[in-house]
Design a protein around this motif. Structure first.
Motif, PDB file in Angstrom:
ATOM      1  N   TYR A   5       0.840  -1.198   0.000  1.00 44.67           N
ATOM      2  CA  TYR A   5       0.000   0.000   0.000  1.00 44.67           C
ATOM      3  C   TYR A   5       0.874   1.247   0.000  1.00 44.67           C
ATOM      4  CZ  TYR A   5      -4.041  -2.906   1.148  1.00 44.67           C
ATOM      5  OH  TYR A   5      -5.035  -3.848   1.117  1.00 44.67           O
ATOM      6  N   ALA A   6       0.446   2.266  -0.723  1.00 44.04           N
ATOM      7  CA  ALA A   6       1.171   3.530  -0.776  1.00 44.04           C
ATOM      8  C   ALA A   6       0.230   4.691  -0.478  1.00 44.04           C
ATOM      9  CB  ALA A   6       1.826   3.714  -2.142  1.00 44.04           C
ATOM     10  N   ILE A   7       0.699   5.582   0.375  1.00 44.95           N
ATOM     11  CA  ILE A   7      -0.018   6.823   0.683  1.00 44.95           C
ATOM     12  C   ILE A   7       0.879   7.958   0.210  1.00 44.95           C
ATOM     13  CG2 ILE A   7      -0.990   8.256   2.511  1.00 44.95           C
ATOM     14  CD1 ILE A   7      -1.200   5.675   4.193  1.00 44.95           C
ATOM     15  N   VAL A   8       0.461   8.677  -0.815  1.00 43.22           N
ATOM     16  CA  VAL A   8       1.339   9.671  -1.423  1.00 43.22           C
ATOM     17  C   VAL A   8       0.603  10.986  -1.668  1.00 43.22           C
ATOM     18  CG1 VAL A   8       2.655   7.839  -2.550  1.00 43.22           C
ATOM     19  CG2 VAL A   8       0.861   9.002  -3.820  1.00 43.22           C
ATOM     20  N   GLY A   9       1.381  12.075  -1.635  1.00 42.15           N
ATOM     21  CA  GLY A   9       0.864  13.387  -1.976  1.00 42.15           C
ATOM     22  C   GLY A   9       0.470  14.220  -0.783  1.00 42.15           C
ATOM     23  N   TYR A  39      -2.813   2.263  -4.158  1.00 40.89           N
ATOM     24  CA  TYR A  39      -2.785   3.562  -3.488  1.00 40.89           C
ATOM     25  C   TYR A  39      -4.020   3.703  -2.604  1.00 40.89           C
ATOM     26  CZ  TYR A  39       0.946   4.644  -6.734  1.00 40.89           C
ATOM     27  OH  TYR A  39       2.126   4.611  -7.431  1.00 40.89           O
ATOM     28  N   VAL A  40      -3.782   4.102  -1.368  1.00 38.87           N
ATOM     29  CA  VAL A  40      -4.876   4.231  -0.405  1.00 38.87           C
ATOM     30  C   VAL A  40      -4.790   5.590   0.273  1.00 38.87           C
ATOM     31  CG1 VAL A  40      -4.960   1.743  -0.006  1.00 38.87           C
ATOM     32  CG2 VAL A  40      -3.557   3.179   1.484  1.00 38.87           C
ATOM     33  N   ASP A  44      -7.902   5.536   5.405  1.00 37.79           N
ATOM     34  CA  ASP A  44      -8.189   4.099   5.274  1.00 37.79           C
ATOM     35  C   ASP A  44      -7.082   3.209   5.830  1.00 37.79           C
ATOM     36  OD1 ASP A  44     -10.597   4.609   4.053  1.00 37.79           O
ATOM     37  OD2 ASP A  44      -9.809   4.422   2.008  1.00 37.79           O
ATOM     38  N   LEU A  45      -5.968   3.818   6.262  1.00 33.29           N
ATOM     39  CA  LEU A  45      -4.792   3.017   6.594  1.00 33.29           C
ATOM     40  C   LEU A  45      -5.030   2.049   7.745  1.00 33.29           C
ATOM     41  CD1 LEU A  45      -1.887   2.299   6.061  1.00 33.29           C
ATOM     42  CD2 LEU A  45      -1.176   4.209   7.513  1.00 33.29           C
ATOM     43  N   PRO A  53      -0.414  -6.177   4.916  1.00 26.92           N
ATOM     44  CA  PRO A  53       0.252  -6.022   3.621  1.00 26.92           C
ATOM     45  C   PRO A  53       1.747  -6.304   3.735  1.00 26.92           C
ATOM     46  CG  PRO A  53      -0.186  -3.879   4.599  1.00 26.92           C
ATOM     47  CD  PRO A  53      -0.891  -4.891   5.452  1.00 26.92           C
ATOM     48  N   ALA A  54       2.379  -6.538   2.596  1.00 25.35           N
ATOM     49  CA  ALA A  54       3.826  -6.777   2.588  1.00 25.35           C
ATOM     50  C   ALA A  54       4.583  -5.550   3.065  1.00 25.35           C
ATOM     51  CB  ALA A  54       4.275  -7.166   1.186  1.00 25.35           C
ATOM     52  N   ALA A  55       4.093  -4.368   2.709  1.00 30.76           N
ATOM     53  CA  ALA A  55       4.745  -3.127   3.116  1.00 30.76           C
ATOM     54  C   ALA A  55       3.790  -1.955   2.929  1.00 30.76           C
ATOM     55  CB  ALA A  55       6.029  -2.897   2.325  1.00 30.76           C
ATOM     56  N   VAL A  56       4.118  -0.862   3.597  1.00 33.19           N
ATOM     57  CA  VAL A  56       3.410   0.402   3.431  1.00 33.19           C
ATOM     58  C   VAL A  56       4.449   1.454   3.061  1.00 33.19           C
ATOM     59  CG1 VAL A  56       2.074   2.223   4.565  1.00 33.19           C
ATOM     60  CG2 VAL A  56       1.596  -0.189   5.064  1.00 33.19           C
ATOM     61  N   ILE A  57       4.143   2.253   2.040  1.00 31.57           N
ATOM     62  CA  ILE A  57       5.028   3.335   1.605  1.00 31.57           C
ATOM     63  C   ILE A  57       4.329   4.662   1.894  1.00 31.57           C
ATOM     64  CG2 ILE A  57       6.184   4.389  -0.371  1.00 31.57           C
ATOM     65  CD1 ILE A  57       6.067   1.558  -1.683  1.00 31.57           C
ATOM     66  N   LEU A  58       5.032   5.561   2.569  1.00 30.19           N
ATOM     67  CA  LEU A  58       4.445   6.850   2.944  1.00 30.19           C
ATOM     68  C   LEU A  58       5.269   7.997   2.371  1.00 30.19           C
ATOM     69  CD1 LEU A  58       2.352   8.467   4.664  1.00 30.19           C
ATOM     70  CD2 LEU A  58       4.058   8.435   6.500  1.00 30.19           C
ATOM     71  N   PHE A  59       4.659   8.768   1.492  1.00 31.91           N
ATOM     72  CA  PHE A  59       5.245  10.011   0.973  1.00 31.91           C
ATOM     73  C   PHE A  59       4.204  11.100   1.213  1.00 31.91           C
ATOM     74  CE2 PHE A  59       8.316  11.571  -2.505  1.00 31.91           C
ATOM     75  CZ  PHE A  59       8.047  12.907  -2.284  1.00 31.91           C
ATOM     76  N   LYS A  60       4.093  11.500   2.457  1.00 31.25           N
ATOM     77  CA  LYS A  60       3.069  12.463   2.845  1.00 31.25           C
ATOM     78  C   LYS A  60       3.440  13.035   4.208  1.00 31.25           C
ATOM     79  CE  LYS A  60      -1.942  12.721   3.835  1.00 31.25           C
ATOM     80  NZ  LYS A  60      -2.324  13.649   2.756  1.00 31.25           N
ATOM     81  N   GLU A  61       3.513  14.352   4.316  1.00 31.85           N
ATOM     82  CA  GLU A  61       3.824  14.947   5.609  1.00 31.85           C
ATOM     83  C   GLU A  61       2.597  14.941   6.510  1.00 31.85           C
ATOM     84  OE1 GLU A  61       3.675  19.135   6.578  1.00 31.85           O
ATOM     85  OE2 GLU A  61       4.147  19.582   4.477  1.00 31.85           O
ATOM     86  N   ASP A  62       2.832  15.214   7.779  1.00 25.48           N
ATOM     87  CA  ASP A  62       1.745  15.121   8.754  1.00 25.48           C
ATOM     88  C   ASP A  62       0.774  16.295   8.673  1.00 25.48           C
ATOM     89  OD1 ASP A  62       0.298  13.959  10.828  1.00 25.48           O
ATOM     90  OD2 ASP A  62       1.438  14.989  12.373  1.00 25.48           O
TER      91      ASP A  62
END
Length: 218
Positions: A5-9, A39-40, A44-45, A53-62
């Motif tokens: 899963y990836a959370i981006v932007g 992409y989620v 929803d995380l 999931p195998a991994a989570v990728i985060l490209f998003k500031e708080d």
């Protein structure tokens, strides 16, 4: 097939550019049929983590609204705890660029990452990245891009530094990784601009970072 899963932007980082970079990095992995990338949303995380999931990728500031007078943050304490529990139980987590930014240093999340973004110069400069691939430490990697040079705080004694960064503004740590419980954590500071996000060296480094995060998954 294992799911990533990836959370981006966020406000400063358009999601479409990040997705282009990540899709290029993931293509050999998804084409092989071993992994699928989805992409989620941040909201929803919590539910998504239940599927292990195998991994989570985060490209998003708080910060949700960094330009407003009243700043809102998306990472709640319960979600921070859920993320760390997921990794402790064997999950993988990649905090990429702004995925290291504006999170409380004393949160369970940052304690898991063992590092966080402190500042960057206002002007973008040529940044040199040198180190090894996190999933293949015998392989060296080196590239230069015009970038937002991240300076970070990192618990160097309790993680493996695999990437250094250097520009006219100084030197810092560009990537680090470590085990956390039964899982794996990887942190990566580049890149900000389109040219940097799509640079072949960046794509190779990103793919290797994702693979490092998946090492703990049986």
């Amino acid at each position: 097939m294992k799911t990533i899963y990836a959370i981006v932007g966020d406000y400063y980082h358009p999601g479409d550019l990040i997705q282009q970079s990540l899709s290029l990095a993931m293509k050999p992995l998804t084409d092989s049929g071993q992994y699928e990338l989805a992409y989620v949303s941040a909201e929803d995380l919590t539910d998504r983590l239940l599927s292990k999931p195998a991994a989570v990728i985060l490209f998003k500031e708080d910060r949700v609204n960094p330009k407003d007078d009243h700043i809102e943050h998306w990472l709640t304490e319960p979600l921070s705890t859920a993320i760390t529990r997921y990794v402790e139980e064997g999950g993988g987590f990649l905090a990429w660029h702004s995925g290291l930014a504006s999170y409380p240093p004393d949160s369970a999340f940052i304690q898991m990452l063992r590092g966080y973004f402190e500042h960057h110069p206002s002007k973008h400069q040529v940044v040199s990245y040198k180190g090894v691939l996190p999933s293949e430490p015998s392989r060296e990697i080196s590239f230069e891009i015009v970038d937002e040079h991240y300076f970070v705080s990192c618990d160097e004694a309790n993680t493996d530094i695999f990437l250094k960064s250097e520009s006219v503004d100084g030197s810092s740590i560009g990537g680090w990784a470590h085990s956390f419980g039964q899982g794996q954590v990887c942190c990566l500071t580049p890149a900000h601009n389109k040219e940097g996000l799509l640079h072949p060296g960046m794509i190779e480094l990103l793919r290797s970072s994702v693979l490092r995060c998946c090492e703990s998954v049986v």
